[in-house]
Motif scaffolding. Structure first.
Motif, PDB file in Angstrom:
ATOM      1  N   PRO A   1      64.322  31.791 101.021  1.00 22.73           N
ATOM      2  CA  PRO A   1      65.777  31.638 100.927  1.00 22.73           C
ATOM      3  C   PRO A   1      66.354  32.812 100.124  1.00 22.73           C
ATOM      4  N   TYR A   2      67.527  33.280 100.559  1.00 26.31           N
ATOM      5  CA  TYR A   2      68.108  34.502  99.987  1.00 26.31           C
ATOM      6  C   TYR A   2      69.541  34.224  99.563  1.00 26.31           C
TER       7      TYR A   2
ATOM      8  N   GLY B   1      66.561  40.540 110.656  1.00 29.00           N
ATOM      9  CA  GLY B   1      65.680  39.435 111.064  1.00 29.00           C
ATOM     10  C   GLY B   1      65.740  38.220 110.157  1.00 29.00           C
ATOM     11  N   VAL B   2      66.706  38.193 109.234  1.00 31.29           N
ATOM     12  CA  VAL B   2      66.865  37.022 108.359  1.00 31.29           C
ATOM     13  C   VAL B   2      67.569  35.931 109.160  1.00 31.29           C
ATOM     14  N   SER B   3      67.112  34.685 108.999  1.00 35.97           N
ATOM     15  CA  SER B   3      67.720  33.607 109.792  1.00 35.97           C
ATOM     16  C   SER B   3      68.868  32.948 109.015  1.00 35.97           C
TER      17      SER B   3
ATOM     18  N   ILE C   1      70.050  31.834 104.348  1.00 37.18           N
ATOM     19  CA  ILE C   1      71.110  32.479 103.567  1.00 37.18           C
ATOM     20  C   ILE C   1      71.940  31.471 102.774  1.00 37.18           C
ATOM     21  N   ILE C   2      72.105  31.771 101.505  1.00 38.63           N
ATOM     22  CA  ILE C   2      72.967  30.993 100.604  1.00 38.63           C
ATOM     23  C   ILE C   2      74.023  31.978 100.105  1.00 38.63           C
TER      24      ILE C   2
ATOM     25  N   LEU D   1      81.776  30.324 106.552  1.00 42.92           N
ATOM     26  CA  LEU D   1      80.664  31.171 107.000  1.00 42.92           C
ATOM     27  C   LEU D   1      79.476  30.339 107.482  1.00 42.92           C
ATOM     28  N   GLY D   2      79.485  29.048 107.139  1.00 38.01           N
ATOM     29  CA  GLY D   2      78.448  28.160 107.675  1.00 38.01           C
ATOM     30  C   GLY D   2      77.134  28.174 106.917  1.00 38.01           C
ATOM     31  N   HIS D   3      77.158  28.599 105.654  1.00 39.34           N
ATOM     32  CA  HIS D   3      75.923  28.610 104.859  1.00 39.34           C
ATOM     33  C   HIS D   3      76.087  27.727 103.626  1.00 39.34           C
TER      34      HIS D   3
END
Ligand code: PMM
Length: 305
Positions: A157-158, A198-200, A204-205, A232-234
């Protein structure tokens, strides 16, 4: 008490910390609760952070602080080795890693879920190797684009934090016509770079980066418009703890409240952020925020995130 797993290397036998007898299984991001806002406790292994003023400059005291938060109920412990306050001196990645890796190692062995607060991809990689589970990129990819590749290859998680400029320049870059809309647009731009690497989306936070190239009024405006970040949907992380805008708010007789006097106001922001559905808050004093998220969860129950 004797099963309380603590850390190796936490000091001599006289140390107030329990001794690690049996490491706990590694905590997993997937196992975090989803029915309430999470509380991330802050451990700055630095001599010069604005908010905890070098309280945890040694590994031993940082580990002790992290364990106290973990045992108090913090869901995540965020470990950082470089002060991000405006005007702070740069720290080399080598020195940063010397500070954070033993602390992460100990907290992970004690069973804590750890995030690494850094702007350096090499430090994030060393932290993941030591067992950290989350990358907290306080520069939001602006310093080291390699962070995107690391997030993609590690699948960790990023946390994408909004920031303009660096510690020296950020104060002069706080110019916005509509701060919430511009922060969202800038985060969306960086998010696209993460996707391209390539990050899904689930990794993403996003974080509005309160105090990072924002003045007091802009921080309040962002907090008032947290729902715009949701667009943004995160997952959304809010980091208001002990920041200057709270000190200004609590000014009495011309004297700005000191960082340690800002914890009650921080807990109030936790309650509001949690009520509005934030995924997590990042705080120095975890107890009041844990209570605040319980209140918010009772007021506005959620089934999942
Ligand atoms: N703030 C600081 C450091 N790291 N990370 C995230 N994701 N969000 C923040 O708002 C944030 C951060 C600066 O505060 P500190 O010096 O008290 O750690």
């Amino acid at each position: 008490m004797d099963s309380l797993a603590a850390a190796p290397g936490t000091g001599p036998a006289t140390s107030p910390l329990p001794v690690l007898r049996k490491p706990r299984p590694a905590a997993r991001f997937e196992d975090l609760p989803t029915d309430r806002t999470l509380v991330m406790g802050i451990v700055n292994v630095t001599p010069d952070s604005f908010s905890d003023g070098g309280q945890h400059a040694t590994a031993d005291s940082a580990i002790a602080a992290g364990l106290r938060m973990f045992y108090a109920g913090a869901d995540i412990i965020d470990v950082g080795g470089e002060s991000t306050r405006p005007g702070a001196e740069d720290v080399s990645p080598e020195e940063e890693q010397r500070r954070v890796v033993p602390v992460i190692d100990a907290l992970v062995k004690a069973g804590a879920l750890v995030s690494i607060d850094t702007i350096h991809a090499s430090t994030a990689a060393a932290a993941l190797k030591a067992g950290a589970a989350i990358i907290n990129d306080v520069a939001g990819l602006t310093m080291e684009p390699e962070m995107a590749e690391l997030a993609a290859s590690s699948r960790a998680p990023y946390i994408l934090t909004h920031r303009r400029g660096d510690a020296r320049t950020m104060n002069s870059l706080a110019e916005y016509k509509d701060v919430a809309a511009e922060v969202v647009a800038e985060l969306a731009g960086v998010r696209d770079k993460l996707y391209a690497a390539g990050v899904s989306p689930e990794q993403i936070i996003i974080d509005p980066g309160l105090g990072f190239a924002k003045n007091d009024a802009q921080n309040w405006e962002l907090l008032q418009n947290l729902d715009q970040l949701d667009s943004l949907g995160h997952k959304v992380l809010v980091g208001a703890s002990r920041k200057r805008f709270l000190g200004t708010l609590l000014t009495v007789a011309g004297k700005t409240a000191a960082p340690q006097e800002r914890d009650d106001a921080t807990a109030a922001i936790t309650a509001i952020s949690a009520y509005r559905g934030a995924w997590a808050v990042r705080v120095h004093d975890v107890g009041p925020s844990l209570d605040a998220v319980k209140v918010a969860a009772r007021m506005a129950p959620r089934t999942s995130q």
